[in-house]
Design an enzyme around this catalytic site. Sequence first.
Site, PDB file in Angstrom:
ATOM      1  N   GLU A   1       0.948  -1.157   0.023  1.00  0.00           N
ATOM      2  CA  GLU A   1       0.135   0.154  -0.049  1.00  0.00           C
ATOM      3  C   GLU A   1       0.933   1.284   0.175  1.00  0.00           C
ATOM      4  O   GLU A   1       0.576   2.305  -0.720  1.00  0.00           O
ATOM      5  CB  GLU A   1      -0.777   0.017   0.915  1.00  0.00           C
ATOM      6  CG  GLU A   1      -1.902  -1.103   1.101  1.00  0.00           C
ATOM      7  CD  GLU A   1      -2.701  -1.167   2.242  1.00  0.00           C
ATOM      8  OE1 GLU A   1      -4.022  -1.354   2.305  1.00  0.00           O
ATOM      9  OE2 GLU A   1      -2.368  -1.240   3.367  1.00  0.00           O
TER      10      GLU A   1
ATOM     11  N   GLU B   1      -3.730 -10.026   2.526  1.00  0.00           N
ATOM     12  CA  GLU B   1      -4.406  -9.957   3.657  1.00  0.00           C
ATOM     13  C   GLU B   1      -5.694 -10.865   3.706  1.00  0.00           C
ATOM     14  O   GLU B   1      -5.983 -11.451   5.080  1.00  0.00           O
ATOM     15  CB  GLU B   1      -5.196  -8.488   3.806  1.00  0.00           C
ATOM     16  CG  GLU B   1      -4.232  -7.422   4.260  1.00  0.00           C
ATOM     17  CD  GLU B   1      -3.462  -6.724   2.915  1.00  0.00           C
ATOM     18  OE1 GLU B   1      -2.922  -5.627   2.957  1.00  0.00           O
ATOM     19  OE2 GLU B   1      -3.691  -7.282   1.759  1.00  0.00           O
TER      20      GLU B   1
END
Length: 316
Positions: free
Chosen positions: A145, A166
């Site tokens: 990210e 994730e």
Amino acid sequence: MPVDAERDGRVLVLRLGNAPSHLIDRRLVDELTMVVRRVARDRSVGSLVLTGALPGRFLTHYEIGEMLAGADAVGLPLAPASASVSSKAVRALTALPGGRRLVRRTPVAGVGDLHATAGLFRRLELLDKVVIAAINGPALGAACELALACDLRYAADDVEAIGSPELTQAYAPGAGGTQRHARALGQARALELVLEGRTPDAREALALGLVHRVVPAGRLLDEAVETAQRLARRSAVSVAGVKRALHEGASLPLDAGLALERSWFMAASSKPPARRAMRAYLDELARAGRGPWEDASTFAAWRDGTAVDLLAGSMG
């Protein structure tokens, strides 16, 4: 220290480390946020390069222990609607003087950390400077990210994993991973990648559009800095205009996006650097009978930012 800053002309190289595991955590987010805030006010810096402090080690992912502590402190399962209400309340509180420190003494400290991390990544996106990620090791979860929040992503050719795994731990990306994956790869390809939890190596990441360039590991930082030096010669208002129009305008209805682009065009073209450059172009056109953009040999200096000084009288 988690962030070691090294100046090279108008480029600031930030070497990110966090021994022993080189993870993103509260401490690193705080320090990097302070650096980015200072850089935002520093007109002598034109570009940032973010890379790992050790060979073969970028920031691997967020520190899972901190995330688990945050989830345990909340204690109750949250529906998306109630999570949204809580998130907005924490965000409002952390915006107040001393609010961040107060939140960290409460059960919603983890929510405050999430806002801080997402806020850092958004600051990088909105800087009126070019930000390049020189990815020299695995970049997973929050580290991916972070890279996606940078304007350009260069990866060493020996990097084995970049992406968002994730869902393999039963939660979703939370600091911009879904939104920035979709903008970089397109919605369909991003959905498949994140649902599968796949973490492609550097070559596949390049093919997907997750990174812009794959570079031999020994050349990674040099190549990132070379690009940063060239792009640091751009005027701040034109860099800001392109970043805002692409990051914000691309998600707006077309007419609204076009209006945003026009506003930044008008702002940039009204500044002395743009007027000076346009006059230089016209002078060259009158002298040579053709514009300097039309020939690779004459355009090179414009692309390098050396044909005209675009910094004097720039945004300040």
